[in-house]
Design a protein around this motif. Structure first.
Motif: not given
Length: 265
Positions: A6, A8, A10, A72, A75-76
């Motif tokens: 992702s 960030d 992750t 977030r 974003e995944d």
């Protein structure tokens, strides 16, 4: 298992099955690829679509990165859509429905969107979720009491009767639930201001421009069905459909034909 990264950093774990147009399944609270309805639903859809099931961050084999925000998690989904070829149909259930709608609001390249029983509380057919709900959840998680967090969610969030919650603690699934209990605060963030027993905020989903199917179960309680009806009226051009004989514990075999017809239509 495969992974995507992702925005960030992750790592998000996913499984791909089937062939055809891409469909991404977004789980509700505490569920993940190996625990919940996504895997059997993917099996029903795989003859028609390339189905992506994934572990929402903090669950299963996906990573987690603080601080959490709804953006977030959006974003995944964006990373999964990119992995799927750049566009995808998306189906979300319960808090996954809320997240899928956030992804559509953010303008992700979703071809068609289907959501089932976003648990909105828009009237007095049930008590509102307590104002201190999120604070109590976060306190239970911060003090290392995942079981207490689950009880708060079950009793105050989804109104499960106390005897049922007591019985759940004796079942083999309880330790699995405790592992993902810290992510309940992520689900709570998706419901902020939408479960207080008042009408939906005007224009909240006005920017959703993708074709959207909003569903509920014919045997679900009035408060859920009233919230779903309000949501169908709030999302521009949304179609509202009731799946007869179903509750919030939706059977994959009941929803699969609806999704196949809708995504292929």
């Amino acid at each position: 298992m495969s992974t995507v990264t992702s925005q960030d950093g992750t790592s998000i774990a996913y499984t791909r099955t089937g062939s055809g147009p891409a469909v991404i399944l977004v789980d509700g609270a505490m569920c993940h690829r190996e625990f919940g309805p996504a895997k059997p639903l993917a099996a029903e859809l795989a003859p028609h679509f390339t189905v992506y099931t994934y572990d929402r961050r903090g669950r299963g084999e996906s990573g987690d990165t603080e601080p959490f925000s709804v953006a977030r998690e959006v974003e995944d989904i964006a990373a999964l859509i990119k992995e799927a070829g750049g566009t995808a149909h998306v189906y979300g259930i319960s808090s996954g429905a809320a997240l899928a709608l956030e992804a559509a609001k953010a303008g992700l390249p979703i071809t068609k969107l289907a959501v089932y029983e976003f648990p909105l509380v828009v009237d007095d057919t049930r008590p509102p979720v307590p104002a201190d709900y999120t604070e109590r959840l976060e306190n239970a998680i911060a003090t290392g009491k995942p079981g207490a967090a689950i009880k708060i969610f079950m009793r105050d969030g989804v109104r499960v009767p106390a005897p049922v919650v007591l019985m759940m603690q004796l079942m083999p699934a309880w330790p699995k639930l405790k592992k993902v209990a810290p992510t309940l605060r992520y689900d709570a963030a998706l419901f902020d201001g939408l479960q207080d027993g008042t009408p939906l905020p005007e224009g909240y989903w006005a920017s959703v421009s993708v074709p959207t199917l909003v569903m509920d179960g014919g045997k679900s309680p009035a408060w859920i069905r009233n919230g779903v009806a309000a949501l169908a009226g709030a999302v521009p051009g949304a179609e509202h459909r009731t799946i007869e004989g179903q509750t919030h514990m939706l059977k994959p075999k009941a929803v699969a034909p609806v999704l196949i017809e809708y995504f292929n239509g």
